[in-house]
Design a protein around this motif. Structure first.
Motif, mmCIF file in Angstrom:
data_model
loop_
_atom_site.group_PDB
_atom_site.id
_atom_site.type_symbol
_atom_site.label_atom_id
_atom_site.label_comp_id
_atom_site.label_asym_id
_atom_site.label_seq_id
_atom_site.Cartn_x
_atom_site.Cartn_y
_atom_site.Cartn_z
ATOM 1 N N UNK A 1 -4.269 -35.255 10.333
ATOM 2 C CA UNK A 1 -3.126 -35.049 9.441
ATOM 3 C C UNK A 1 -3.172 -35.984 8.235
ATOM 4 N N UNK A 2 -3.633 -37.204 8.446
ATOM 5 C CA UNK A 2 -3.763 -38.126 7.324
ATOM 6 C C UNK A 2 -4.773 -37.618 6.301
ATOM 7 N N UNK A 3 -5.854 -36.996 6.788
ATOM 8 C CA UNK A 3 -6.836 -36.412 5.874
ATOM 9 C C UNK A 3 -6.231 -35.218 5.143
ATOM 10 N N UNK A 4 -5.491 -34.383 5.853
ATOM 11 C CA UNK A 4 -4.844 -33.235 5.216
ATOM 12 C C UNK A 4 -3.904 -33.706 4.108
ATOM 13 N N UNK A 5 -3.188 -34.786 4.367
ATOM 14 C CA UNK A 5 -2.208 -35.288 3.412
ATOM 15 C C UNK A 5 -2.850 -35.939 2.202
ATOM 16 N N UNK A 6 -3.958 -36.689 2.425
ATOM 17 C CA UNK A 6 -4.508 -37.516 1.340
ATOM 18 C C UNK A 6 -5.981 -37.293 1.045
ATOM 19 N N UNK A 7 -6.638 -36.374 1.759
ATOM 20 C CA UNK A 7 -8.040 -36.087 1.481
ATOM 21 C C UNK A 7 -8.921 -37.304 1.610
ATOM 22 N N UNK A 8 -9.778 -37.515 0.597
ATOM 23 C CA UNK A 8 -10.715 -38.636 0.632
ATOM 24 C C UNK A 8 -10.080 -39.941 0.186
ATOM 25 N N UNK A 9 -8.789 -39.943 -0.102
ATOM 26 C CA UNK A 9 -8.131 -41.156 -0.610
ATOM 27 C C UNK A 9 -7.584 -42.055 0.491
ATOM 28 N N UNK A 10 -7.647 -41.618 1.753
ATOM 29 C CA UNK A 10 -7.167 -42.456 2.851
ATOM 30 C C UNK A 10 -8.373 -43.103 3.527
ATOM 31 N N UNK A 11 -8.326 -44.422 3.637
ATOM 32 C CA UNK A 11 -9.459 -45.189 4.161
ATOM 33 C C UNK A 11 -8.982 -46.175 5.216
ATOM 34 N N UNK B 1 -18.728 -56.949 11.360
ATOM 35 C CA UNK B 1 -18.521 -56.066 12.510
ATOM 36 C C UNK B 1 -17.699 -54.839 12.145
ATOM 37 N N UNK B 2 -17.345 -54.728 10.852
ATOM 38 C CA UNK B 2 -16.484 -53.637 10.439
ATOM 39 C C UNK B 2 -17.051 -52.915 9.228
ATOM 40 N N UNK B 3 -16.440 -51.793 8.899
ATOM 41 C CA UNK B 3 -16.800 -50.998 7.734
ATOM 42 C C UNK B 3 -15.524 -50.341 7.237
ATOM 43 N N UNK B 4 -15.451 -50.066 5.929
ATOM 44 C CA UNK B 4 -14.227 -49.536 5.346
ATOM 45 C C UNK B 4 -14.372 -48.170 4.705
ATOM 46 N N UNK B 5 -14.882 -47.170 5.413
ATOM 47 C CA UNK B 5 -15.056 -45.845 4.804
ATOM 48 C C UNK B 5 -13.757 -45.050 4.754
ATOM 49 N N UNK B 6 -13.806 -43.890 4.148
ATOM 50 C CA UNK B 6 -12.679 -42.976 4.222
ATOM 51 C C UNK B 6 -12.628 -42.376 5.625
ATOM 52 N N UNK B 7 -11.459 -41.885 6.018
ATOM 53 C CA UNK B 7 -11.361 -41.205 7.308
ATOM 54 C C UNK B 7 -12.269 -39.981 7.338
ATOM 55 N N UNK B 8 -12.416 -39.355 6.201
ATOM 56 C CA UNK B 8 -13.234 -38.146 6.116
ATOM 57 C C UNK B 8 -14.698 -38.422 6.461
ATOM 58 N N UNK B 9 -15.174 -39.635 6.181
ATOM 59 C CA UNK B 9 -16.587 -39.958 6.399
ATOM 60 C C UNK B 9 -16.992 -39.874 7.864
ATOM 61 N N UNK C 1 -13.292 -49.827 -12.911
ATOM 62 C CA UNK C 1 -13.527 -48.646 -12.075
ATOM 63 C C UNK C 1 -13.865 -49.012 -10.638
ATOM 64 N N UNK C 2 -14.678 -50.057 -10.470
ATOM 65 C CA UNK C 2 -15.134 -50.435 -9.127
ATOM 66 C C UNK C 2 -14.037 -51.069 -8.280
ATOM 67 N N UNK C 3 -12.898 -51.341 -8.896
ATOM 68 C CA UNK C 3 -11.794 -51.973 -8.172
ATOM 69 C C UNK C 3 -10.515 -51.135 -8.235
ATOM 70 N N UNK C 4 -10.671 -49.841 -8.471
ATOM 71 C CA UNK C 4 -9.510 -48.965 -8.625
ATOM 72 C C UNK C 4 -9.659 -47.726 -7.733
ATOM 73 N N UNK C 5 -9.152 -47.814 -6.484
ATOM 74 C CA UNK C 5 -8.476 -48.944 -5.848
ATOM 75 C C UNK C 5 -9.494 -49.948 -5.305
ATOM 76 N N UNK C 6 -9.050 -51.147 -4.917
ATOM 77 C CA UNK C 6 -9.989 -52.131 -4.369
ATOM 78 C C UNK C 6 -10.637 -51.607 -3.084
ATOM 79 N N UNK C 7 -11.970 -51.531 -3.036
ATOM 80 C CA UNK C 7 -12.625 -51.073 -1.811
ATOM 81 C C UNK C 7 -12.628 -52.173 -0.752
ATOM 82 N N UNK C 8 -12.717 -51.765 0.502
ATOM 83 C CA UNK C 8 -12.890 -52.746 1.580
ATOM 84 C C UNK C 8 -14.381 -52.832 1.868
#
Length: 554
Positions: free
Chosen positions: A381-391, A287-295, A425-432
């Motif tokens: 603001x979270x996107x501004x601070x961390x770009x595509x790295x915040x999920x 029921x969930x998904x773990x994309x970046x906020x940017x997505x 590579x596929x676990x850096x960082x661990x994806x959700x």
């Protein structure tokens, strides 16, 4: 009886066609099933006593996104550990080929971070070359591919937000023909993602007419799964009707904001089938998904560089325009964006924020309350601070709809995941991405054993022969003499998904980072032992499967 290479003895055999299990032995020779017989009757050079565990066809995952991650982890660890022996890639309009040198940067952008992995060389240009790269390096599982409409569009016109002219249309059709002749099984669209969302229905029909000439099928992430879900399902059915192709509607659970439950979209499928149209559905059970906020930002800006998007969000006027576009939803965005549109900030939980660890495990609603700020501004603001790295974990599907879909005979089970591994590579960082580790064990654990929604026989049919049938691959997905020996042995009592985190979340998360499931003891791919007593053998017996017409023409 002459000894064969391997006998799986004393198992409860499920043939994949929905029939009740029976006690039996199964013999494997030269990669295929040689014999299925009564328990205790077969002899082999090697005998594995299954000891009453279930023996089923390998799970056939019709909807995945392993196109590039399989190049990084050819052992296919997260997939094969959960019993998957075949994956279909090229879904949601995304495939890594064809590639036009002029638009190489654009297609790499479309794939995001995975496109930068050292193993992803982008040495191919044609679809045939891409399939050769897949096979030549070895594979632990089988792969079948669709060609993505987005890839065709990028190869011809990049991210341009307009209709193709007649010459561009012919070029897309030419790329599509060559891809199917190389072995692709059909065409996929992702009509909520750029550039696919810029296409009108007539463009898709014109491409599907090419697919029809080759006997392929059309798979669609439809044009909106929330407010517009019924119109979007109707569009997919219309495309199938007018082009003369079978239709596969991808991950078709209504998302947050949909006015109806899943019975409404399934009614459209049922009516189409009554009219003689071959329309089927797949769905995963998460029921969930773990994309970046940017997505979840509007498609009109997603083709831009991260720095450009951040600059837009820093400007107050641009920020307001982006917020307004999210609320208007003029190009229906992908499912999780509905939580922004409807202000369900309580269902967006941050799980990765390298520059602001204090927000991890908190919802956008909670962060906004702590900061006494508007949730939209906190999100931006979270996107501004961390770009595509915040999920974040977006909980955007009502589990009731999962249950409705699971019980319908025209719905098969898929993961919507990708090959991952708990290292490198596929676990850096661990994806959700719980579906990548626990989709099929989760179905067996939650929806067959603990809270029965499906019989075991029906669940296995939806995981094996049904998706294989959709591709026209009739010698996989079943346990019968002559079929390829893609086989799973599992203990239903011990099955345990160690990847899923049910809503509402607690922090630390129970099953994140994800782990391999328990209870999947043996997996064979083309007769070769890939998972033996729960451990990977490092064997790479998988094959790139090709469209049946390709095979008969060779």
């Amino acid at each position: 009886m002459t000894d064969t290479e391997l006998v799986l003895a004393n198992g409860r055999i499920l043939d994949g066609c929905g029939n009740p299990w029976f006690w039996g032995d199964l013999a494997i020779c030269n990669g295929r099933i040689k014999t299925v017989a009564s328990a205790g009757t077969l002899k082999g050079v090697k005998v594995i006593d299954v000891d009453g565990r279930f023996v089923t066809p390998g799970f056939f995952d019709i909807h995945t996104h392993s196109d590039l991650s399989i190049l990084v982890n050819r052992l296919a660890e997260s997939a094969v550990h959960q019993g998957i022996t075949t994956q279909v890639i090229g879904n949601c309009g995304m495939s890594p080929a064809p590639v036009n040198e002029r638009y190489l940067d654009e297609i790499r952008h479309d794939w995001g971070r995975i496109s930068t992995a050292p193993e992803v060389t982008w040495e191919w240009r044609s679809f045939a070359q891409y399939l050769e790269v897949l096979q030549s390096g070895g594979l632990a599982i089988n792969l079948a591919s669709l060609v993505g409409h987005g890839a065709l569009r990028i190869a011809v016109m990049g991210y341009e937000e307009r209709n193709p002219n007649s010459a561009e249309m012919r070029r897309m059709q030419g790329y599509l023909s060559k891809a199917i002749e190389a072995g692709a099984f059909g065409l996929s669209t992702g009509l909520v993602y750029p550039p696919g969302c810029f296409a009108d229905t007539d463009e898709i029909i014109a491409l599907c007419e090419v697919v029809a000439q080759y006997g392929g099928f059309y798979a669609s992430h439809i044009r909106g799964e929330r407010e517009t879900i019924l119109e979007a399902v109707a569009e997919a059915i219309r495309i199938g009707r007018e082009a003369g192709v079978p239709v596969q509607i991808s991950h078709n659970a209504p998302k947050y904001g949909a006015p109806y439950d899943a019975t409404a979209n399934l009614a459209l499928v049922e009516e189409a089938r009554r009219q003689g149209l071959d329309v089927t559905v797949d769905n995963d059970v998460h029921t969930d998904l773990g994309p970046t906020l940017m997505d979840a930002l509007p498609q009109s800006i997603l083709g831009r560089a991260v720095a450009d998007i951040v600059s837009l969000l820093k400007d107050s006027n641009s920020r307001k325009s982006i917020r307004d576009e999210i609320l208007r939803d003029s190009h229906p965005a992908f499912g999780p964006a509905g939580l922004l549109k409807h202000g369900r900030w309580d269902r967006i939980t941050i799980y990765e924020a390298p520059r602001s660890r204090s927000v991890v495990g908190k919802t956008i609603e909670a962060i906004a309350s702590d900061r006494e700020e508007d949730p939209f501004d906190v999100y931006f603001d979270l996107i501004v601070e961390m770009g595509e790295k915040v999920s974040a974990i977006f909980d955007y599907i009502d589990e009731k709809n999962i249950r409705i879909l699971l019980q319908h005979p025209a719905v098969m089970i898929a993961s919507d995941g990708q090959v991952l591994a708990p290292h490198g590579f596929l676990n850096d960082p661990p994806p959700y991405c719980p579906c990548s580790y626990g989709e099929f064990p989760g179905v067996l654990e939650r929806y067959v054993r603990d809270e029965p929604v499906l019989s075991l026989e029906e669940a296995i049919r939806k995981m094996t022969s049904f998706p294989a049938q959709r591709l026209g691959v009739m010698d996989r997905g079943v346990l019968r003499p002559g079929a390829w020996a893609d086989i799973v042995i599992f203990d239903l009592d011990r099955i345990h998904d160690r990847a899923t985190n049910l809503y509402p979340h607690t922090y630390p998360f129970q099953n994140y980072p994800h782990r391999f499931p328990e209870g999947i003891d043996h997996v064979f791919v083309n007769g070769i032992h890939v998972i033996e007593n729960g451990e990977h053998s490092s064997s790479l017996p998988g094959k790139v499967l090709k469209h049946p017409l390709y095979r008969t023409s060779m």
